[in-house]
Design an enzyme around this catalytic site. Sequence first.
Site, PDB file in Angstrom:
ATOM      1  CG  HIS A  99      -0.390   0.077   2.530  1.00 35.14           C
ATOM      2  ND1 HIS A  99      -0.069  -1.035   3.274  1.00 35.14           N
ATOM      3  CD2 HIS A  99      -0.037   1.140   3.290  1.00 35.14           C
ATOM      4  CE1 HIS A  99       0.432  -0.664   4.438  1.00 35.14           C
ATOM      5  NE2 HIS A  99       0.461   0.663   4.472  1.00 35.14           N
TER       6      HIS A  99
ATOM      7  CG  ASP B  12       0.230  -4.276   2.484  1.00 35.77           C
ATOM      8  OD1 ASP B  12       0.693  -3.539   1.586  1.00 35.77           O
ATOM      9  OD2 ASP B  12      -0.182  -3.838   3.571  1.00 35.77           O
TER      10      ASP B  12
ATOM     11  N   GLY C 264       3.123   5.188   9.622  1.00 36.80           N
ATOM     12  CA  GLY C 264       4.534   5.394   9.319  1.00 36.80           C
ATOM     13  C   GLY C 264       5.362   4.146   9.537  1.00 36.80           C
TER      14      GLY C 264
ATOM     15  CB  SER D 220       3.186   1.048   6.364  1.00 35.52           C
ATOM     16  OG  SER D 220       1.865   0.969   6.799  1.00 35.52           O
TER      17      SER D 220
ATOM     18  CB  SER E  33       0.052  -5.236   6.574  1.00 36.53           C
ATOM     19  OG  SER E  33      -1.092  -4.925   5.793  1.00 36.53           O
TER      20      SER E  33
END
Length: 372
Positions: A219, A249, A326, A328, A343
């Site tokens: 993402h 992801d 942040g 991720s 994720s």
Amino acid sequence: MTRRNAARKTRLRTVVTWAAVTAGSAGLVAGSLYAVRMPDQSGGGRQATLAGQEASNTRKRSASALAAELADRLGPRTAGAYLDAAGRPVVTVTNSADAAMVRAAGAVPKALPRSPATLKRITAALRQSTSGIPGTGWAVDPATSKVTVWTDDSVTGRRMAAVRRMARELGPAIRMVRIPGRLRTFALGGDAIFGQGTRCSLGFNVKRGGQDFFLTAGHCGNVVRTWTADQQGGQALGTTVESSFPGDDFALVQAEEAGEGAVNLYNGQSQDITEAGEAVVGQRVTRSGSTTGLRDGTVTAVNATVNYPEGTVTGAIQTTVCAEPGDSGGSLFSGSTALGLTSGGSGDCQSGGVTFFQPVTEPLQIFGAEVS
């Protein structure tokens, strides 16, 4: 699964060491080891916990690796594996021959009260009925042979009634759980790796065909083409070449340069990564990310399905590790073994929460890459 013999390993860079860049903070310099010493955001208690776990890391990794290997070998004849309270690998079985094989391999067999086929039919029904309801998800619990279905605070009214109605129809095989907060991906718009107004974290550097790449969340890769180490865009890191979200992801970024091989522990130290592996329920794990630094917790489910507002992700690792926007793409690991990419989830690192991770073995296999 990608594994590397220690004698063949080269060093692997995890760029979550660039974390929490603020105006005036130190940046990266070309030719450096790509590791910036960051303030200790993890707290003394977490560091002491991590240090205390280090002595038993080898045994725990061995138990989790054995559990994952046996579950993979049994395939559709098992509902999965987990580590019990004593740290022993437990593998669910459906017949005496498989039980004998598991026992001979050094694990504990556990008979299933429900067949894997029954559990698969239940998850298929949930996928059909609730995939369109953000804030929901499910995973098989191998310890109880039930399917845990969770809903976040956004699931109310008719949507909650629909989930409960489906749970009643599926009967005692369902366990309903309410989780605090709202499920969301952890990308942060506006403010470590930067691009197109987004900040994420880099997970693991990999090699493919002798070239240098790194992995982050899909993402993040969907919206960012060119990554830099600073918000101003002056220090180029790499270019997204492939990205997958929703469904999966993960994203693959071609790196500008090769780098140093360790995950930032946010206490001035780092952890070398030498292999990639599969997570197992009950396993203690650690996450490093650009917003909240180093955090640890336990794997509570694998092969989980989570319905974010942006779309559904399947095959995820569910944990008690907290995370925030942040984080991720940041690395999930156990000792020197890479496990996943951050994720999303619910909650935060003040009140706690649930976090989901993309297993790292999937993009490694799809991209023909390996931790390096």
